[in-house]
Design a protein around this motif. Structure first.
Motif, PDB file in Angstrom:
ATOM      1  N   ALA A   1       9.297  81.625  62.137  1.00  0.00           N
ATOM      2  CA  ALA A   1       8.965  80.416  61.366  1.00  0.00           C
ATOM      3  C   ALA A   1       8.820  79.225  62.312  1.00  0.00           C
TER       4      ALA A   1
ATOM      5  N   GLU B   1       6.280  79.514  50.132  1.00  0.00           N
ATOM      6  CA  GLU B   1       6.837  79.961  48.848  1.00  0.00           C
ATOM      7  C   GLU B   1       7.039  81.475  48.877  1.00  0.00           C
TER       8      GLU B   1
ATOM      9  N   LYS C   1       4.634  83.759  57.528  1.00  0.00           N
ATOM     10  CA  LYS C   1       4.897  83.359  58.909  1.00  0.00           C
ATOM     11  C   LYS C   1       4.874  84.519  59.902  1.00  0.00           C
TER      12      LYS C   1
ATOM     13  N   ALA D   1      19.344  80.396  58.054  1.00  0.00           N
ATOM     14  CA  ALA D   1      18.370  80.670  56.999  1.00  0.00           C
ATOM     15  C   ALA D   1      17.339  79.562  56.805  1.00  0.00           C
ATOM     16  N   VAL D   2      17.459  78.466  57.555  1.00  0.00           N
ATOM     17  CA  VAL D   2      16.521  77.350  57.358  1.00  0.00           C
ATOM     18  C   VAL D   2      16.069  76.719  58.681  1.00  0.00           C
ATOM     19  N   LEU D   3      14.944  76.011  58.596  1.00  0.00           N
ATOM     20  CA  LEU D   3      14.520  75.124  59.671  1.00  0.00           C
ATOM     21  C   LEU D   3      14.520  73.727  59.094  1.00  0.00           C
TER      22      LEU D   3
ATOM     23  N   ASN E   1      23.304  87.342  57.467  1.00  0.00           N
ATOM     24  CA  ASN E   1      23.307  85.971  57.983  1.00  0.00           C
ATOM     25  C   ASN E   1      24.692  85.344  57.927  1.00  0.00           C
TER      26      ASN E   1
ATOM     27  N   ARG F   1      13.132  73.951  55.309  1.00  0.00           N
ATOM     28  CA  ARG F   1      12.248  75.069  55.026  1.00  0.00           C
ATOM     29  C   ARG F   1      12.999  76.396  55.167  1.00  0.00           C
ATOM     30  N   PRO F   2      13.069  77.151  54.084  1.00  0.00           N
ATOM     31  CA  PRO F   2      13.752  78.447  54.175  1.00  0.00           C
ATOM     32  C   PRO F   2      12.945  79.393  55.063  1.00  0.00           C
ATOM     33  N   VAL F   3      13.639  80.258  55.783  1.00  0.00           N
ATOM     34  CA  VAL F   3      12.902  81.192  56.643  1.00  0.00           C
ATOM     35  C   VAL F   3      13.091  82.642  56.202  1.00  0.00           C
ATOM     36  N   ILE F   4      13.908  82.854  55.183  1.00  0.00           N
ATOM     37  CA  ILE F   4      14.174  84.226  54.752  1.00  0.00           C
ATOM     38  C   ILE F   4      13.101  84.687  53.794  1.00  0.00           C
TER      39      ILE F   4
ATOM     40  N   HIS G   1      12.525  73.869  49.107  1.00  0.00           N
ATOM     41  CA  HIS G   1      11.609  74.876  48.546  1.00  0.00           C
ATOM     42  C   HIS G   1      12.363  75.879  47.670  1.00  0.00           C
TER      43      HIS G   1
ATOM     44  N   GLU H   1      13.613  85.918  61.938  1.00  0.00           N
ATOM     45  CA  GLU H   1      12.610  85.219  61.130  1.00  0.00           C
ATOM     46  C   GLU H   1      12.703  83.710  61.310  1.00  0.00           C
ATOM     47  N   ARG H   2      13.842  83.234  61.741  1.00  0.00           N
ATOM     48  CA  ARG H   2      13.941  81.814  62.054  1.00  0.00           C
ATOM     49  C   ARG H   2      13.036  81.497  63.248  1.00  0.00           C
TER      50      ARG H   2
END
Ligand code: SF4
Ligand SMILES: [Zn+2]
Lengths: 296, 66
Positions: A197, A210, A48, B33-35, A228, B58-61, B6, A193-194
């Motif tokens: 994404a 993945e 991403k 940590a997720v969307l 976090n 969906r994890p974003v880390i 995931h 990173e959120r």
């Protein structure tokens, strides 16, 4: 709609895309990352961050090509190249592909075995070396990487935990060009990173979700989880931690960075800048070669 | 509702209606940590999910010492 708690804001899709571009534009300007007329090479992993970075740079009007490094991590590498190539094709952008196993005879898993180091360490040093070489050979002025706010905060956390003063001095959004090194820039340092994404989801950019199979349980991930957990209670804590390091601490460390740059010579094998006679990458290539001769 | 996760890839059935934040918490995940994606759009933390929804968490880390 997406909420960004650090900014105590919720954006609609269009405003969010604008917000991301603005954050990147501000960083590019503030740190003088790319001068007019310069050509940028973007390090593309198929994930991403790198795809969002490439997309934003192109939208902002920069001349930016991509480079993908095949790390030889079996299925994962093939899949991630597919995402990178599909983005490039869809956008009509140019992607260079460097395949480490084809060109150097080993992949990241072999290198890790040969050096008895964790895969990410062999991988990181190969990436630094080969991405720089791709930039220099291709005549690019700038190498841009997709390190985001979370990456930088996690690296900072690790460096502070061990008081690695030399690493702290080097942890800057721009590393100036020196003989043999293209300028290296990190334009995503103001995006979490959120956010990168979410940017990809909204822009309908398909990327590899993945995780790299080599990443499991590494320190970097643990530091991110820790940060976090703090962020959850105190929105904005990560940004303050990292951005204030840049404002308050980097000037103090400037002397350390200069000293280090002055001590750089050349690798006698490949001519790359190095502080020892043979650079870390050439040592890695040598060890991986002897290791495969031993038939292990 | 059907929930796609995931790393590792798996599907879960969770009873709705339920707010997004509540779902994330129930799965032991951190919001940062997720969307959460329903259909092909992002949904906010206070969105009410219906029992017949299909959502992806969906994890974003991403890992890796880079
Ligand atoms: S997780 Fe480690 S091995 Fe995998 S790509 Fe990232 S640095 Fe390389
Ligand atoms: Zn060398």
């Amino acid at each position: 709609m997406i909420e960004v708690r650090r900014h105590r804001a919720a954006f609609c899709a269009d405003c969010f895309l604008h917000h991301c571009r603005e954050q990147v534009r501000r960083v590019l300007e503030k740190f003088h990352m790319v001068e007019p007329g310069e050509r940028v090479l973007v390090a593309i992993s198929g994930g991403k961050d790198s795809l969002a970075l490439w997309d934003i740079l192109l939208d902002l009007g920069y001349v930016a090509d991509g480079v993908y490094l095949g790390l030889g991590i079996t299925d994962y590498s093939d899949t991630s190249l597919g995402f990178a190539q599909r983005y490039a094709d869809g956008r009509g952008a140019k992607l260079h592909v460097v395949d480490i196993p084809a060109e150097h005879g080993f992949g990241v898993p072999d290198a890790a075995k040969a050096t008895k180091r964790v895969p990410c360490s062999a991988c990181g040093l190969s990436k630094r070396h080969l991405l720089n070489r791709a930039a220099i050979d291709g005549g690019y002025d700038v190498l841009a990487t997709g390190h985001n706010l979370d990456d930088e905060a996690a690296v900072l956390f690790g460096n502070v935990m061990q008081w690695h003063v030399d690493y702290l001095a080097r942890q800057r959004p721009v590393l100036p060009a020196t003989p043999g090194f293209a300028r290296r820039v990190k334009p995503l340092i103001r995006l979490s990173e959120r956010e990168t994404a979410a940017y990809c989801v909204i822009r309908r950019i398909d990327y590899i979700v993945e995780e790299c199979p080599m990443a499991a349980g590494n320190k970097h991930l643990r530091y991110k989880e820790t940060l976090n957990a703090i962020e959850e209670r105190t929105p904005g804590a990560k940004a303050t931690f990292y951005l204030q390091f840049l404002n308050q601490m980097q000037p103090v460390l400037a002397g350390v960075a200069d000293e280090e740059r002055a001590s750089v010579g050349e690798c006698t094998r490949c001519g790359s800048p190095s502080t020892s006679e043979i650079c870390a990458f050439c040592k890695l290539v040598e060890r991986a070669a002897t290791d495969s001769l031993d038939g292990r | 509702m059907r929930v796609h996760l995931h790393n590792p890839k798996r599907d879960l059935e969770v009873a709705g209606p339920l707010r997004v934040n509540e779902l994330v918490k129930r799965l032991g995940l951190t919001r940062e940590a997720v969307l959460v994606i329903r259909g092909d759009s992002l949904v906010m933390g206070d969105t009410q999910l219906a029992d017949e929804d299909d959502v992806e968490i969906r994890p974003v880390i991403s890992g890796g010492a880079r």
